[in-house]
Design a protein around this motif. Structure first.
Motif, mmCIF file in Angstrom:
data_model
loop_
_atom_site.group_PDB
_atom_site.id
_atom_site.type_symbol
_atom_site.label_atom_id
_atom_site.label_comp_id
_atom_site.label_asym_id
_atom_site.label_seq_id
_atom_site.Cartn_x
_atom_site.Cartn_y
_atom_site.Cartn_z
ATOM 1 N N TYR A 102 -11.666 0.362 -4.310
ATOM 2 C CA TYR A 102 -12.225 1.357 -3.401
ATOM 3 C C TYR A 102 -13.061 0.718 -2.301
ATOM 4 C CZ TYR A 102 -16.706 0.937 -5.817
ATOM 5 O OH TYR A 102 -17.877 0.463 -6.341
ATOM 6 N N LYS A 103 -13.501 -0.521 -2.486
ATOM 7 C CA LYS A 103 -14.302 -1.206 -1.472
ATOM 8 C C LYS A 103 -13.447 -1.885 -0.411
ATOM 9 C CE LYS A 103 -16.232 -3.079 -4.998
ATOM 10 N NZ LYS A 103 -16.949 -3.946 -5.923
ATOM 11 N N ASN A 104 -12.136 -2.002 -0.654
ATOM 12 C CA ASN A 104 -11.226 -2.647 0.288
ATOM 13 C C ASN A 104 -10.704 -1.590 1.276
ATOM 14 O OD1 ASN A 104 -9.447 -4.288 1.598
ATOM 15 N ND2 ASN A 104 -8.394 -4.994 -0.233
ATOM 16 N N ILE A 105 -11.534 -1.222 2.231
ATOM 17 C CA ILE A 105 -11.234 -0.145 3.168
ATOM 18 C C ILE A 105 -10.075 -0.507 4.096
ATOM 19 C CG2 ILE A 105 -12.227 1.333 4.971
ATOM 20 C CD1 ILE A 105 -13.320 1.772 2.148
ATOM 21 N N VAL A 106 -9.971 -1.756 4.463
ATOM 22 C CA VAL A 106 -8.892 -2.202 5.363
ATOM 23 C C VAL A 106 -7.534 -1.934 4.724
ATOM 24 C CG1 VAL A 106 -7.925 -4.193 6.560
ATOM 25 C CG2 VAL A 106 -10.397 -3.933 6.383
ATOM 26 N N LEU A 107 -7.401 -2.234 3.448
ATOM 27 C CA LEU A 107 -6.144 -1.987 2.746
ATOM 28 C C LEU A 107 -5.889 -0.492 2.583
ATOM 29 C CD1 LEU A 107 -3.714 -3.107 1.078
ATOM 30 C CD2 LEU A 107 -5.186 -2.845 -0.917
ATOM 31 N N LEU A 108 -6.916 0.262 2.226
ATOM 32 C CA LEU A 108 -6.739 1.695 1.975
ATOM 33 C C LEU A 108 -6.379 2.460 3.241
ATOM 34 C CD1 LEU A 108 -9.639 2.404 -0.530
ATOM 35 C CD2 LEU A 108 -7.229 2.005 -1.016
ATOM 36 N N ASN A 150 -2.788 8.589 6.752
ATOM 37 C CA ASN A 150 -2.292 8.780 8.115
ATOM 38 C C ASN A 150 -3.432 9.169 9.056
ATOM 39 O OD1 ASN A 150 -2.775 11.452 7.540
ATOM 40 N ND2 ASN A 150 -0.644 12.061 7.487
ATOM 41 N N ILE A 151 -3.099 9.501 10.282
ATOM 42 C CA ILE A 151 -4.105 9.812 11.306
ATOM 43 C C ILE A 151 -4.948 11.018 10.912
ATOM 44 C CG2 ILE A 151 -4.401 10.540 13.709
ATOM 45 C CD1 ILE A 151 -1.859 8.978 14.350
ATOM 46 N N GLN A 152 -4.334 11.980 10.219
ATOM 47 C CA GLN A 152 -5.048 13.180 9.813
ATOM 48 C C GLN A 152 -5.928 12.963 8.588
ATOM 49 O OE1 GLN A 152 -1.616 15.539 9.174
ATOM 50 N NE2 GLN A 152 -1.521 16.275 11.280
ATOM 51 N N GLY A 153 -5.788 11.811 7.937
ATOM 52 C CA GLY A 153 -6.588 11.516 6.761
ATOM 53 C C GLY A 153 -5.881 11.808 5.452
ATOM 54 N N LYS A 154 -4.601 12.174 5.505
ATOM 55 C CA LYS A 154 -3.844 12.481 4.289
ATOM 56 C C LYS A 154 -3.280 11.201 3.684
ATOM 57 C CE LYS A 154 -2.324 16.969 5.982
ATOM 58 N NZ LYS A 154 -1.147 17.796 6.272
ATOM 59 N N ILE A 155 -3.118 11.213 2.360
ATOM 60 C CA ILE A 155 -2.536 10.068 1.665
ATOM 61 C C ILE A 155 -1.027 10.075 1.900
ATOM 62 C CG2 ILE A 155 -2.191 8.959 -0.567
ATOM 63 C CD1 ILE A 155 -4.793 10.285 -1.496
ATOM 64 N N ILE A 156 -0.489 8.941 2.336
ATOM 65 C CA ILE A 156 0.945 8.827 2.626
ATOM 66 C C ILE A 156 1.705 8.769 1.308
ATOM 67 C CG2 ILE A 156 2.721 7.400 3.714
ATOM 68 C CD1 ILE A 156 0.579 6.426 5.648
ATOM 69 N N PRO A 157 2.822 9.516 1.168
ATOM 70 C CA PRO A 157 3.590 9.498 -0.079
ATOM 71 C C PRO A 157 4.184 8.124 -0.386
ATOM 72 C CG PRO A 157 4.616 10.956 1.544
ATOM 73 C CD PRO A 157 3.380 10.405 2.162
ATOM 74 N N ILE A 208 -3.949 3.437 -5.848
ATOM 75 C CA ILE A 208 -4.316 3.616 -4.444
ATOM 76 C C ILE A 208 -4.946 4.981 -4.222
ATOM 77 C CG2 ILE A 208 -3.362 3.891 -2.123
ATOM 78 C CD1 ILE A 208 -1.296 1.711 -2.967
ATOM 79 N N SER A 209 -4.327 6.022 -4.792
ATOM 80 C CA SER A 209 -4.857 7.385 -4.634
ATOM 81 C C SER A 209 -6.239 7.509 -5.248
ATOM 82 C CB SER A 209 -3.912 8.395 -5.276
ATOM 83 O OG SER A 209 -2.671 8.371 -4.642
ATOM 84 N N ARG A 239 -13.653 8.072 -0.545
ATOM 85 C CA ARG A 239 -14.047 9.290 0.183
ATOM 86 C C ARG A 239 -15.318 9.881 -0.398
ATOM 87 N NH1 ARG A 239 -8.153 12.234 0.644
ATOM 88 N NH2 ARG A 239 -7.477 11.206 2.542
ATOM 89 N N PHE A 240 -15.405 9.916 -1.720
ATOM 90 C CA PHE A 240 -16.579 10.476 -2.374
ATOM 91 C C PHE A 240 -17.835 9.683 -2.045
ATOM 92 C CE2 PHE A 240 -19.424 10.843 -6.066
ATOM 93 C CZ PHE A 240 -19.637 12.209 -6.037
ATOM 94 N N LEU A 241 -17.698 8.368 -1.941
ATOM 95 C CA LEU A 241 -18.847 7.517 -1.621
ATOM 96 C C LEU A 241 -19.144 7.451 -0.127
ATOM 97 C CD1 LEU A 241 -18.167 4.592 -4.083
ATOM 98 C CD2 LEU A 241 -19.940 6.324 -4.246
ATOM 99 N N GLY A 242 -18.286 8.044 0.694
ATOM 100 C CA GLY A 242 -18.525 8.070 2.133
ATOM 101 C C GLY A 242 -17.973 6.876 2.873
ATOM 102 N N LEU A 243 -17.142 6.069 2.230
ATOM 103 C CA LEU A 243 -16.561 4.911 2.898
ATOM 104 C C LEU A 243 -15.354 5.288 3.745
ATOM 105 C CD1 LEU A 243 -16.735 2.443 -0.125
ATOM 106 C CD2 LEU A 243 -18.342 2.647 1.770
ATOM 107 N N LEU A 244 -14.654 6.344 3.358
ATOM 108 C CA LEU A 244 -13.512 6.872 4.115
ATOM 109 C C LEU A 244 -13.763 8.342 4.413
ATOM 110 C CD1 LEU A 244 -10.342 5.500 2.275
ATOM 111 C CD2 LEU A 244 -11.073 4.944 4.572
#
Length: 68
Positions: A15-21, A26-33, A47-48, A55-60
């Motif tokens: 969860y700390k690897n924001i670059v990978l996540l 996508n642009i809207q913030g949804k998880i890509i299938p 990944i999910s 997201r819960f911690l405020g990083l994304l």
């Protein structure tokens, strides 16, 4: 868990690897299938879970408020 995302570079899913996540939302913030990202089911679950944790911690952001 180790993942290869399109490139042969191996990275750790965390969860700390924001670059990978950011590659998996996508642009809207949804998880890509997973059928589009070409990862296994186990990797997609990790990944999910990491995206939700970040997201819960405020990083994304939950939703992307930037204009297109």
């Amino acid at each position: 868990m180790i993942i290869a995302y399109i490139k042969p570079i191996l990275e750790i899913i965390d969860y700390k690897n924001i670059v990978l996540l950011r590659n998996f939302i996508n642009i809207q913030g949804k998880i890509i299938p997973r059928r589009l990202t070409k990862v296994t089911a186990k990797q997609h679950r990790l990944i999910s879970k990491s995206i939700r944790r970040a997201r819960f911690l405020g990083l994304l952001p939950f939703i992307n408020k930037e204009k297109y």
